[in-house]
Design a protein around this motif. Structure first.
Motif, PDB file in Angstrom:
ATOM      1  N   GLU A 244       0.833  -1.204   0.000  1.00 37.74           N
ATOM      2  CA  GLU A 244       0.000   0.000   0.000  1.00 37.74           C
ATOM      3  C   GLU A 244       0.869   1.255   0.000  1.00 37.74           C
ATOM      4  N   ALA A 245       1.878   1.277   0.874  1.00 43.93           N
ATOM      5  CA  ALA A 245       2.751   2.445   0.951  1.00 43.93           C
ATOM      6  C   ALA A 245       3.552   2.626  -0.337  1.00 43.93           C
ATOM      7  N   LEU A 246       4.057   1.522  -0.897  1.00 47.12           N
ATOM      8  CA  LEU A 246       4.828   1.600  -2.137  1.00 47.12           C
ATOM      9  C   LEU A 246       3.949   2.075  -3.292  1.00 47.12           C
ATOM     10  N   THR A 247       2.716   1.566  -3.367  1.00 45.06           N
ATOM     11  CA  THR A 247       1.808   1.955  -4.450  1.00 45.06           C
ATOM     12  C   THR A 247       1.503   3.448  -4.400  1.00 45.06           C
ATOM     13  N   LYS A 248       1.249   3.970  -3.207  1.00 48.42           N
ATOM     14  CA  LYS A 248       0.987   5.408  -3.080  1.00 48.42           C
ATOM     15  C   LYS A 248       2.174   6.226  -3.567  1.00 48.42           C
ATOM     16  N   GLN A 249       3.365   5.769  -3.245  1.00 52.44           N
ATOM     17  CA  GLN A 249       4.582   6.459  -3.688  1.00 52.44           C
ATOM     18  C   GLN A 249       4.711   6.416  -5.215  1.00 52.44           C
ATOM     19  N   LEU A 250       4.487   5.254  -5.792  1.00 54.28           N
ATOM     20  CA  LEU A 250       4.599   5.111  -7.246  1.00 54.28           C
ATOM     21  C   LEU A 250       3.561   5.947  -7.977  1.00 54.28           C
ATOM     22  N   LEU A 251       2.327   5.918  -7.493  1.00 51.19           N
ATOM     23  CA  LEU A 251       1.252   6.654  -8.165  1.00 51.19           C
ATOM     24  C   LEU A 251       1.441   8.159  -8.036  1.00 51.19           C
ATOM     25  N   ALA A 252       1.953   8.606  -6.895  1.00 48.94           N
ATOM     26  CA  ALA A 252       2.219  10.038  -6.737  1.00 48.94           C
ATOM     27  C   ALA A 252       3.239  10.505  -7.773  1.00 48.94           C
ATOM     28  N   GLU A 253       4.242   9.680  -8.003  1.00 46.86           N
ATOM     29  CA  GLU A 253       5.259  10.030  -9.002  1.00 46.86           C
ATOM     30  C   GLU A 253       4.682   9.972 -10.412  1.00 46.86           C
ATOM     31  N   LEU A 254       3.915   8.901 -10.705  1.00 45.13           N
ATOM     32  CA  LEU A 254       3.374   8.739 -12.055  1.00 45.13           C
ATOM     33  C   LEU A 254       2.426   9.869 -12.427  1.00 45.13           C
ATOM     34  N   THR A 255       1.563  10.256 -11.509  1.00 47.21           N
ATOM     35  CA  THR A 255       0.576  11.294 -11.842  1.00 47.21           C
ATOM     36  C   THR A 255       1.205  12.685 -11.949  1.00 47.21           C
ATOM     37  N   GLU A 256       2.441  12.834 -11.470  1.00 51.60           N
ATOM     38  CA  GLU A 256       3.175  14.076 -11.728  1.00 51.60           C
ATOM     39  C   GLU A 256       3.639  14.131 -13.177  1.00 51.60           C
ATOM     40  N   LEU A 257       3.893  12.950 -13.744  1.00 50.47           N
ATOM     41  CA  LEU A 257       4.394  12.868 -15.117  1.00 50.47           C
ATOM     42  C   LEU A 257       3.279  12.742 -16.157  1.00 50.47           C
ATOM     43  N   LEU A 258       2.157  12.169 -15.754  1.00 47.87           N
ATOM     44  CA  LEU A 258       1.098  11.823 -16.702  1.00 47.87           C
ATOM     45  C   LEU A 258      -0.191  12.555 -16.347  1.00 47.87           C
ATOM     46  N   ASP A 259      -0.765  13.255 -17.329  1.00 50.36           N
ATOM     47  CA  ASP A 259      -2.094  13.856 -17.178  1.00 50.36           C
ATOM     48  C   ASP A 259      -3.121  12.771 -17.498  1.00 50.36           C
ATOM     49  N   VAL A 260      -3.659  12.136 -16.458  1.00 50.60           N
ATOM     50  CA  VAL A 260      -4.532  10.975 -16.652  1.00 50.60           C
ATOM     51  C   VAL A 260      -5.807  11.361 -17.369  1.00 50.60           C
ATOM     52  N   GLN A 261      -6.382  12.515 -17.041  1.00 52.28           N
ATOM     53  CA  GLN A 261      -7.627  12.927 -17.704  1.00 52.28           C
ATOM     54  C   GLN A 261      -7.392  13.181 -19.192  1.00 52.28           C
ATOM     55  N   PRO A 387      -8.969   3.928  -8.643  1.00 50.82           N
ATOM     56  CA  PRO A 387      -9.883   4.684  -9.512  1.00 50.82           C
ATOM     57  C   PRO A 387      -9.345   6.097  -9.733  1.00 50.82           C
ATOM     58  N   VAL A 388      -9.724   6.696 -10.855  1.00 49.71           N
ATOM     59  CA  VAL A 388      -9.416   8.110 -11.108  1.00 49.71           C
ATOM     60  C   VAL A 388     -10.726   8.843 -11.372  1.00 49.71           C
ATOM     61  N   PHE A 389     -10.757  10.107 -10.994  1.00 44.72           N
ATOM     62  CA  PHE A 389     -11.988  10.884 -11.056  1.00 44.72           C
ATOM     63  C   PHE A 389     -11.744  12.181 -11.816  1.00 44.72           C
ATOM     64  N   SER A 390     -12.736  12.596 -12.583  1.00 44.24           N
ATOM     65  CA  SER A 390     -12.697  13.930 -13.161  1.00 44.24           C
ATOM     66  C   SER A 390     -13.110  14.914 -12.067  1.00 44.24           C
ATOM     67  N   SER A 391     -12.825  16.180 -12.275  1.00 43.19           N
ATOM     68  CA  SER A 391     -13.151  17.167 -11.242  1.00 43.19           C
ATOM     69  C   SER A 391     -14.654  17.294 -11.022  1.00 43.19           C
ATOM     70  N   ALA A 392     -15.447  16.870 -12.032  1.00 42.56           N
ATOM     71  CA  ALA A 392     -16.893  17.083 -11.953  1.00 42.56           C
ATOM     72  C   ALA A 392     -17.674  15.878 -11.454  1.00 42.56           C
ATOM     73  N   GLY A 393     -17.072  14.689 -11.434  1.00 42.03           N
ATOM     74  CA  GLY A 393     -17.873  13.485 -11.206  1.00 42.03           C
ATOM     75  C   GLY A 393     -17.624  12.813  -9.877  1.00 42.03           C
ATOM     76  N   GLU A 394     -18.668  12.194  -9.348  1.00 43.85           N
ATOM     77  CA  GLU A 394     -18.532  11.387  -8.128  1.00 43.85           C
ATOM     78  C   GLU A 394     -18.121   9.960  -8.456  1.00 43.85           C
ATOM     79  N   ALA A 395     -18.508   9.493  -9.652  1.00 46.58           N
ATOM     80  CA  ALA A 395     -18.127   8.149 -10.080  1.00 46.58           C
ATOM     81  C   ALA A 395     -16.798   8.215 -10.826  1.00 46.58           C
ATOM     82  N   PRO A 396     -15.960   7.192 -10.703  1.00 45.73           N
ATOM     83  CA  PRO A 396     -14.681   7.218 -11.419  1.00 45.73           C
ATOM     84  C   PRO A 396     -14.892   7.176 -12.927  1.00 45.73           C
ATOM     85  N   ASN A 397     -14.063   7.891 -13.641  1.00 41.89           N
ATOM     86  CA  ASN A 397     -14.133   7.838 -15.099  1.00 41.89           C
ATOM     87  C   ASN A 397     -12.965   7.072 -15.698  1.00 41.89           C
ATOM     88  N   GLY A 398     -12.206   6.402 -14.839  1.00 42.85           N
ATOM     89  CA  GLY A 398     -11.111   5.576 -15.315  1.00 42.85           C
ATOM     90  C   GLY A 398     -10.418   4.863 -14.165  1.00 42.85           C
TER      91      GLY A 398
END
Length: 412
Positions: A244-261, A387-398
């Motif tokens: 869990e801790a490693l995944t949070k670290q990896l995702l924090a780094e990835l989302t700095e590099l990648l615009d998921v939306q 899950p990933v969320f758009s700024s407008a939605g309560e349900a994940p869009n990816g």
């Protein structure tokens, strides 16, 4: 008299058919290593033998058409039985050049978790007086990898006592074996600290004579293994917290590099699930030998190139990375996947909140799969997803999905 001949003929036919119906006996030898292989309370080699790995081997052998008859012996004697073709096979063994030269190896039948145990939290086991069980898989691995062994003992139960008395600085053994020893001990060592070394895949070796006589056995045995070992490949609570801790670290780094939306918008936009499934059928028919034009298009997208570069930087820790939309269809991927649609798999359903044609379910913020063996890479892996969320939605869009090499992940 004629009736007697007929009756004898019928009886002989029945006996013959019963014999044919009985599965052939597979004579195997193993060693005691609770909770994987546990001898009967009477301590006799011919007594009952149980445990997780015994159950796995027995299950896979049965599905391959064989009845496993298992005896217990010290490891050196067990290996001797294999070499001399006294036994049809031996388990559970770490891969070794010595055994590979004289026997055929199955896919893994068990996954042990090897730790150095010490009384010092900040210890460096590689520089220690190391204790290990004589003839064990751990001893062979240490010798092969250049470690100096200070003391080899006859039984695992001797190692905690030697640690407590300061006769050795560290002991190498499976985590659950040490837990079992401490649980049974009248004076358990509560002050031990554990230092992860490696996940150890252990195998069944079948003798050269048996392998030549029954070449169909190992392929059938290997096919049965995933279903037979499914329950034994779950992460412990400690391992889950680490991942869990490693995944949070990896995702924090990835989302700095990648615009998921932006990746979700730039990827394929099928309008219906039927369209997704049609693409998926064509995709699976070709992958991995060939690539659909759509797959080539996805791999060439900037988001996929970012995922590939990021994955490669981790040198084997990250085995795959992908982004899928709210229907479970891939919009970006670091490498070609076996299928286009991920929507029927737990990695999507557990974090997206539903599967195809299902009622909405409770969503997880993070999904971590059981450990699975990847035959193509001969490595054990897990899948994590969020899950990933758009700024407008309560349900994940990816959903973001990562594959991790569990051995490398636990070593960080």
């Amino acid at each position: 008299m004629e009736y007697q001949k007929i009756a004898l003929g019928v009886l002989a036919m029945l006996v013959f058919q019963v014999c044919l119906a009985q599965p052939a006996e597979l004579n195997l030898v193993t060693f005691e290593a609770p909770p994987y292989q546990t001898a009967g309370a009477d301590g006799d080699d011919r007594g009952a033998i149980g445990g997780e790995t015994v159950d796995t081997v027995t299950c896979a052998a049965k599905q391959a058409g064989w009845s496993a008859q298992i005896t217990v012996a010290p490891q050196r004697r067990a290996i001797y039985s294999l070499k001399r073709n006294i036994a049809d096979g031996y388990f559970a063994a770490d891969p070794s050049a010595e055994l590979d030269a004289i026997a055929s190896r199955s896919n893994p039948v068990a996954l042990e978790k090897w730790y150095f145990f010490t009384t010092d939290r900040s210890a460096k086991p590689s520089k220690h007086r190391i204790g290990v069980v004589d003839g064990s898989n751990e001893e062979v691995w240490l010798e092969t990898n250049g470690y100096s062994i200070y003391l080899s003992v006859a039984s695992p139960s001797q190692l905690p006592a030697l640690l407590e008395r300061g006769r050795i600085d560290s002991a190498l053994m499976d985590d659950r074996l040490m837990e079992g020893l401490n649980a049974k001990s009248s004076s358990p060592v509560d002050s031990l600290h554990s230092h992860f070394l490696r996940y150890a895949p252990l195998h069944l070796y079948v003798s050269e004579v048996f392998g030549k006589k029954h070449p169909e056995f190992l392929p059938a045995f290997n096919r049965a293994l995933p279903g037979c070992m499914e329950k034994t490949l779950t992460l412990t609570g400690r391992e889950t917290q680490h991942i869990e801790a490693l995944t949070k670290q990896l995702l924090a780094e990835l989302t700095e590099l990648l615009d998921v939306q932006q990746a979700l918008k730039a990827g394929p936009q099928p309008e219906t699930l039927a369209e997704v499934l049609t693409i998926d059928g064509k995709w699976q028919a070709l992958a991995p030998e060939a690539t659909l034009p759509l797959a080539a298009h996805i791999l060439a997208l900037p988001a996929s190139e970012t995922l590939e570069t990021w994955q490669n930087a981790y040198q084997g820790l990250v085995t795959e990375a992908m982004v899928v939309n709210n229907m479970g269809a891939i919009v970006a991927m670091s490498r070609l996947t076996s299928d286009f649609w991920q929507g029927d798999e737990p990695k999507f359903m557990e974090v997206a909140g539903s599967g195809p044609a299902e009622e909405p379910r409770a969503r997880k913020a993070l999904f971590i799969s059981p450990i699975r063996y990847d035959r193509s890479t001969a490595r054990f892996q897990i899948t994590v997803s969020v899950p990933v969320f758009s700024s407008a939605g309560e349900a994940p869009n990816g959903v973001i999905v990562l594959g991790l090499d569990i051995d490398k992940a636990m070593g960080i």
